[in-house]
Write a protein that holds these residues in place. Structure first.
Motif, PDB file in Angstrom:
ATOM      1  N   GLY A  49       0.819  -1.199   0.000  1.00 57.88           N
ATOM      2  CA  GLY A  49       0.000   0.000   0.000  1.00 57.88           C
ATOM      3  C   GLY A  49       0.859   1.256   0.000  1.00 57.88           C
ATOM      4  O   GLY A  49       2.020   1.241   0.421  1.00 57.88           O
ATOM      5  N   PRO A  52       1.390   3.246   4.286  1.00 64.75           N
ATOM      6  CA  PRO A  52       1.568   2.332   5.417  1.00 64.75           C
ATOM      7  C   PRO A  52       1.912   3.054   6.709  1.00 64.75           C
ATOM      8  O   PRO A  52       2.508   4.130   6.709  1.00 64.75           O
ATOM      9  CB  PRO A  52       2.744   1.456   4.966  1.00 64.75           C
ATOM     10  CG  PRO A  52       3.555   2.367   4.096  1.00 64.75           C
ATOM     11  CD  PRO A  52       2.559   3.247   3.379  1.00 64.75           C
ATOM     12  N   SER A  78      -4.247   4.230  13.420  1.00 68.67           N
ATOM     13  CA  SER A  78      -3.308   4.848  12.487  1.00 68.67           C
ATOM     14  C   SER A  78      -1.944   4.991  13.174  1.00 68.67           C
ATOM     15  O   SER A  78      -1.573   4.143  13.977  1.00 68.67           O
ATOM     16  CB  SER A  78      -3.864   6.183  11.994  1.00 68.67           C
ATOM     17  OG  SER A  78      -3.098   6.711  10.936  1.00 68.67           O
ATOM     18  N   ILE A 114      -4.088  -0.002  10.915  1.00 69.21           N
ATOM     19  CA  ILE A 114      -5.144   0.399   9.997  1.00 69.21           C
ATOM     20  C   ILE A 114      -5.604   1.796  10.386  1.00 69.21           C
ATOM     21  O   ILE A 114      -5.374   2.260  11.505  1.00 69.21           O
ATOM     22  CB  ILE A 114      -6.343  -0.570  10.009  1.00 69.21           C
ATOM     23  CG1 ILE A 114      -7.068  -0.542  11.367  1.00 69.21           C
ATOM     24  CG2 ILE A 114      -5.911  -1.975   9.646  1.00 69.21           C
ATOM     25  CD1 ILE A 114      -8.422  -1.228  11.369  1.00 69.21           C
ATOM     26  N   THR A 273      -6.690   0.522   4.738  1.00 69.15           N
ATOM     27  CA  THR A 273      -5.561  -0.406   4.927  1.00 69.15           C
ATOM     28  C   THR A 273      -6.023  -1.784   5.369  1.00 69.15           C
ATOM     29  O   THR A 273      -6.838  -1.930   6.290  1.00 69.15           O
ATOM     30  CB  THR A 273      -4.522   0.114   5.931  1.00 69.15           C
ATOM     31  OG1 THR A 273      -3.876   1.256   5.384  1.00 69.15           O
ATOM     32  CG2 THR A 273      -3.471  -0.938   6.239  1.00 69.15           C
ATOM     33  N   HIS A 308      -4.093  -2.175  -2.737  1.00 63.82           N
ATOM     34  CA  HIS A 308      -2.811  -1.469  -2.792  1.00 63.82           C
ATOM     35  C   HIS A 308      -2.951  -0.047  -3.357  1.00 63.82           C
ATOM     36  O   HIS A 308      -2.134   0.408  -4.152  1.00 63.82           O
ATOM     37  CB  HIS A 308      -1.797  -2.255  -3.626  1.00 63.82           C
ATOM     38  CG  HIS A 308      -1.693  -3.706  -3.265  1.00 63.82           C
ATOM     39  ND1 HIS A 308      -1.579  -4.708  -4.213  1.00 63.82           N
ATOM     40  CD2 HIS A 308      -1.712  -4.323  -2.059  1.00 63.82           C
ATOM     41  CE1 HIS A 308      -1.520  -5.882  -3.607  1.00 63.82           C
ATOM     42  NE2 HIS A 308      -1.588  -5.671  -2.293  1.00 63.82           N
ATOM     43  N   ASP A 312      -4.466   3.110   0.929  1.00 61.33           N
ATOM     44  CA  ASP A 312      -4.305   1.876   1.701  1.00 61.33           C
ATOM     45  C   ASP A 312      -2.830   1.712   2.060  1.00 61.33           C
ATOM     46  O   ASP A 312      -1.950   2.071   1.285  1.00 61.33           O
ATOM     47  CB  ASP A 312      -4.737   0.647   0.889  1.00 61.33           C
ATOM     48  CG  ASP A 312      -6.246   0.522   0.757  1.00 61.33           C
ATOM     49  OD1 ASP A 312      -6.911   0.403   1.796  1.00 61.33           O
ATOM     50  OD2 ASP A 312      -6.747   0.550  -0.379  1.00 61.33           O
ATOM     51  N   GLY A 313      -2.579   1.148   3.219  1.00 59.58           N
ATOM     52  CA  GLY A 313      -1.203   0.856   3.625  1.00 59.58           C
ATOM     53  C   GLY A 313      -0.950  -0.633   3.719  1.00 59.58           C
ATOM     54  O   GLY A 313      -0.272  -1.098   4.648  1.00 59.58           O
ATOM     55  N   ASP A 314      -1.482  -1.378   2.765  1.00 62.42           N
ATOM     56  CA  ASP A 314      -1.508  -2.844   2.839  1.00 62.42           C
ATOM     57  C   ASP A 314      -0.127  -3.428   3.159  1.00 62.42           C
ATOM     58  O   ASP A 314       0.839  -3.231   2.421  1.00 62.42           O
ATOM     59  CB  ASP A 314      -2.011  -3.416   1.522  1.00 62.42           C
ATOM     60  CG  ASP A 314      -3.419  -2.940   1.187  1.00 62.42           C
ATOM     61  OD1 ASP A 314      -4.151  -2.565   2.113  1.00 62.42           O
ATOM     62  OD2 ASP A 314      -3.772  -2.939   0.000  1.00 62.42           O
ATOM     63  N   THR A 315      -0.077  -4.178   4.270  1.00 60.19           N
ATOM     64  CA  THR A 315       1.174  -4.733   4.790  1.00 60.19           C
ATOM     65  C   THR A 315       0.920  -6.148   5.293  1.00 60.19           C
ATOM     66  O   THR A 315      -0.031  -6.380   6.042  1.00 60.19           O
ATOM     67  CB  THR A 315       1.719  -3.878   5.947  1.00 60.19           C
ATOM     68  OG1 THR A 315       1.966  -2.553   5.474  1.00 60.19           O
ATOM     69  CG2 THR A 315       2.997  -4.468   6.520  1.00 60.19           C
TER      70      THR A 315
END
Length: 375
Positions: A49, A52, A78, A114, A273, A308, A312-315
């Motif tokens: 993302g 993140p 966050s 998230i 996220t 992504h 979004d901070g996709d991790t």
């Protein structure tokens, strides 16, 4: 193939999960902790993302020193919520668990967040170290109330404050309204997923596992909070459910077209996220754990559309507990393929198990016909 006994991340021997959450008094947020065995788990990470919020991810680069982590923290709040990891670090240090250095140990605790700010009404009602402490203790205790609600607090955490208000002043102790713990393998609106949203629906925590033909276990735990949709645009089913094991999602069917046509989620600008852990009991290198996490992102993208994004901070963290042998080439390929599938399935379970709340209804409340009637 079949799932593990609990169809959850806990099927990977040595991993434990604990959740702590608070709803009420301005809060709708929480923290989830994945505890590794005392010797740690080999770990890697893959961040896809564009927004993140993370801790200790650089340490997981194969070029860097430490190979094993002692816990992973997934949390709401966050960037504020990264403080939850400090409570886990303190608990591990008190137990003598961590990377050995002169004079003591340094627990290695990566974390990811998230965006759920303000979803309980107060913008800075966020997890702090006490949420991490409570989730850690829940994982160690493994205690869940029979009704799924609050459990008796371990003496070690009784009376410590939960979170802080926007002014930075304490906002009540553990006896403040709205808190609960879950030391099992709970799904839905628990832990870091209690304030999650998924493309307009209620999001949450989901988990799934599979036992491969050779006996290795692969499992995932996800906090589904994407800006993208979790629905198959063709028929309104959950996209991740397409990768279910035999019988896993047989209680679902495509909803009626009238329900699909009536669903008009709000598309207001949002930060979101999706984060998670994918793990195996085999012995992997740090680089292989990174690849495990990378391939799990394929499962994320199968279950969420789009994934992504810039908001979004996709991790995803990849873990190996090393209870089993090193895989050969073909076995590693099976593990990687399974990582994508279990992550997709976990996202579907997260949305199915989530409880609807203001501005984020549950999937089966919006699409009641998606659940097959019992015959």
């Amino acid at each position: 193939m079949l799932p593990g006994p609990s169809n959850s991340l806990a099927d990977v021997a040595g991993l434990r999960v604990g959740h702590a959450q608070r709803v009420g008094g301005g809060y709708r947020t929480g923290t989830t902790v994945v505890l590794a065995p005392p010797s740690g788990a080999v770990a890697g990470v893959d961040v896809r993302g564009a927004a993140p919020g993370t801790r200790e991810t650089e340490l997981l680069d194969p070029r860097n020193l430490v190979s094993r982590v002692h816990a992973v923290v997934l949390t709401g709040g966050s960037a504020y919520g990264l403080s939850a990891a400090c409570g886990v670090v303190e608990r591990l240090a008190d137990a003598g668990i961590g990377y050995p250095v002169a004079g003591g140990v340094v627990p290695i605790v990566p974390a990811a967040v998230i965006f759920d700010l303000g979803r309980g009404g107060t913008f800075r009602a966020v997890p702090d170290a006490t949420f991490g402490t409570a989730a850690y203790d829940a994982a160690c205790q493994g205690t869940v109330a029979p009704d799924g609600g609050a459990v008796a607090l371990p003496p070690s955490v009784a009376g410590v404050p939960w979170g802080r208000s926007g002014t930075g002043s304490p906002n009540g102790g553990m006896d403040a309204p709205g808190w609960s713990l879950d030391g099992g393998v709970g799904s839905g609106s628990v832990g870091a997923g209690v304030g999650a949203r998924a493309g307009g629906l209620a999001g949450g925590v989901g988990t799934a596992s599979v036992v491969l033909p050779g006996g290795a276990t692969v499992a995932a735990l996800v906090v589904a909070n994407p800006v993208g949709s979790v629905l198959d645009p063709r028929d309104g089913t959950l996209a991740g459910a397409r990768y279910g094991l035999p019988g896993e999602f047989d209680h679902l069917q495509p909803p009626l077209q009238a329900e699909i046509d009536a669903w008009r989620p709000q598309h207001a600008p949002s930060f979101n996220t999706t984060i998670g852990v994918v793990a195996t009991d085999l012995t992997l290198t740090k680089a292989q754990c990174g690849k495990l996490a990378a391939v799990a992102h394929d499962g994320l993208a199968r279950a969420i559309r789009p994934a992504h994004t810039m908001t979004d901070g996709d991790t995803i963290f990849g873990l190996a507990t090393c209870a089993g042998p090193e895989p050969d080439h073909d076995t590693l390929q099976e593990v990687l393929a399974a990582a994508a599938d279990v992550f997709s399935r976990a996202i579907a379970h997260a949305v199915l198990a989530a409880t609807g709340h203001e501005d984020a209804p549950a999937y089966l409340d919006v699409f009641p016909s998606a659940q097959r009637k019992q015959t």
